[in-house]
Design a protein around this motif. Structure first.
Motif, short mmCIF file in Angstrom:
data_model
loop_
_atom_site.label_atom_id
_atom_site.label_comp_id
_atom_site.label_asym_id
_atom_site.label_seq_id
_atom_site.Cartn_x
_atom_site.Cartn_y
_atom_site.Cartn_z
N ASP A 78 0.82 -1.22 0.00
CA ASP A 78 0.00 0.00 0.00
C ASP A 78 0.85 1.27 0.00
O ASP A 78 0.54 2.23 -0.71
CB ASP A 78 -0.94 0.02 1.21
CG ASP A 78 -2.07 -1.00 1.11
OD1 ASP A 78 -2.33 -1.48 -0.03
OD2 ASP A 78 -2.68 -1.33 2.14
N PHE A 79 1.93 1.29 0.77
CA PHE A 79 2.76 2.49 0.86
C PHE A 79 3.58 2.73 -0.41
O PHE A 79 4.12 3.82 -0.60
CB PHE A 79 3.68 2.44 2.09
CG PHE A 79 4.69 1.32 2.07
CD1 PHE A 79 5.93 1.51 1.46
CD2 PHE A 79 4.41 0.09 2.65
CE1 PHE A 79 6.87 0.49 1.43
CE2 PHE A 79 5.35 -0.92 2.63
CZ PHE A 79 6.58 -0.73 2.02
N GLU A 80 3.66 1.74 -1.30
CA GLU A 80 4.42 1.89 -2.54
C GLU A 80 3.57 2.41 -3.70
O GLU A 80 4.08 3.10 -4.59
CB GLU A 80 5.05 0.55 -2.95
CG GLU A 80 6.11 0.05 -2.01
CD GLU A 80 6.64 -1.31 -2.42
OE1 GLU A 80 7.87 -1.42 -2.58
OE2 GLU A 80 5.83 -2.25 -2.57
N VAL A 81 2.30 2.06 -3.70
CA VAL A 81 1.41 2.42 -4.80
C VAL A 81 1.26 3.94 -4.88
O VAL A 81 0.90 4.59 -3.90
CB VAL A 81 0.04 1.74 -4.65
CG1 VAL A 81 -0.91 2.19 -5.75
CG2 VAL A 81 0.18 0.22 -4.65
N GLY A 82 1.58 4.48 -6.06
CA GLY A 82 1.47 5.91 -6.28
C GLY A 82 2.65 6.71 -5.74
O GLY A 82 2.61 7.94 -5.78
N ALA A 83 3.67 6.04 -5.24
CA ALA A 83 4.85 6.72 -4.69
C ALA A 83 6.08 6.24 -5.47
O ALA A 83 6.69 5.24 -5.11
CB ALA A 83 5.01 6.42 -3.21
N PRO A 84 6.42 6.92 -6.57
CA PRO A 84 7.56 6.46 -7.38
C PRO A 84 8.82 6.25 -6.55
O PRO A 84 9.09 6.99 -5.60
CB PRO A 84 7.75 7.60 -8.38
CG PRO A 84 6.39 8.22 -8.50
CD PRO A 84 5.80 8.12 -7.11
N GLN A 85 9.55 5.20 -6.91
CA GLN A 85 10.77 4.80 -6.21
C GLN A 85 11.96 4.82 -7.17
O GLN A 85 11.79 4.70 -8.38
CB GLN A 85 10.63 3.38 -5.67
CG GLN A 85 9.53 3.18 -4.68
CD GLN A 85 9.44 1.74 -4.25
OE1 GLN A 85 10.40 1.17 -3.77
NE2 GLN A 85 8.26 1.15 -4.45
N ARG A 86 13.15 4.89 -6.58
CA ARG A 86 14.36 4.72 -7.38
C ARG A 86 14.49 3.25 -7.75
O ARG A 86 14.26 2.36 -6.93
CB ARG A 86 15.60 5.12 -6.58
CG ARG A 86 15.79 6.58 -6.41
CD ARG A 86 17.15 6.96 -5.87
NE ARG A 86 17.62 6.11 -4.78
CZ ARG A 86 18.89 5.73 -4.64
NH1 ARG A 86 19.82 6.10 -5.50
NH2 ARG A 86 19.25 4.99 -3.61
N LEU A 87 14.87 3.03 -8.98
CA LEU A 87 15.14 1.68 -9.47
C LEU A 87 16.43 1.78 -10.28
O LEU A 87 16.58 2.69 -11.10
CB LEU A 87 13.99 1.17 -10.34
CG LEU A 87 14.04 -0.29 -10.73
CD1 LEU A 87 13.75 -1.19 -9.53
CD2 LEU A 87 13.05 -0.58 -11.84
#
Length: 139
Positions: A36-45
């Motif tokens: 849930d905390f990842e959805v809609g929150a772009p991350q570094r990859l």
């Protein structure tokens, strides 16, 4: 002074047998993850692309038109990473793989992705896929 010509003197055992293009550790921001905390929150990859070429010869006449365009390769990875949201790194890695493997002249491909911000005691957590078994293509 006379210039020494060494052309044609490389023994057969020392001829180039593999040529590879590398895009190492490209950092992209992408909407990825299923928590849930990842959805809609772009991350570094971090994405690494390795391409083994069918033609191992040097580009004809040292002409950039006869070589891989690194800007193009980078833009393809960026495009795949930003064109949708991904639940899994595996899905994104396969999307990059499919895009790159479709180009003429590609013999083998390896794609590696890593999320560098997941665990404070690890450099990253990721996946790797390749068009060959083992650590290196047989030919």
């Amino acid at each position: 002074m006379t210039e020494v010509k060494l052309s044609g003197l490389v023994p057969d055992r020392m001829k180039v047998r593999s040529a590879r293009i590398l895009l190492e550790s490209l950092e992209v921001r992408t909407d990825i993850g299923f928590h849930d905390f990842e959805v809609g929150a772009p991350q570094r990859l971090i994405v690494t692309v390795e391409i083994w070429l069918e033609d191992v010869r040097a580009p004809r006449d040292d002409d950039p038109a006869n070589a891989w365009n690194y800007d193009f390769l980078r833009s393809q990875v960026d495009e795949v990473a930003s064109e949708r949201r991904y639940n899994l790194q595996e899905t994104l890695a396969h999307a990059v793989f499919d895009r790159i493997a479709a180009y003429p002249g590609v013999k083998h491909v390896r794609i590696r992705t890593s999320k560098p911000d997941i665990y404070p005691d690890a450099a990253g957590v990721g996946v790797e896929i390749a068009s060959f078994r083992g650590l290196w293509p047989d030919n």
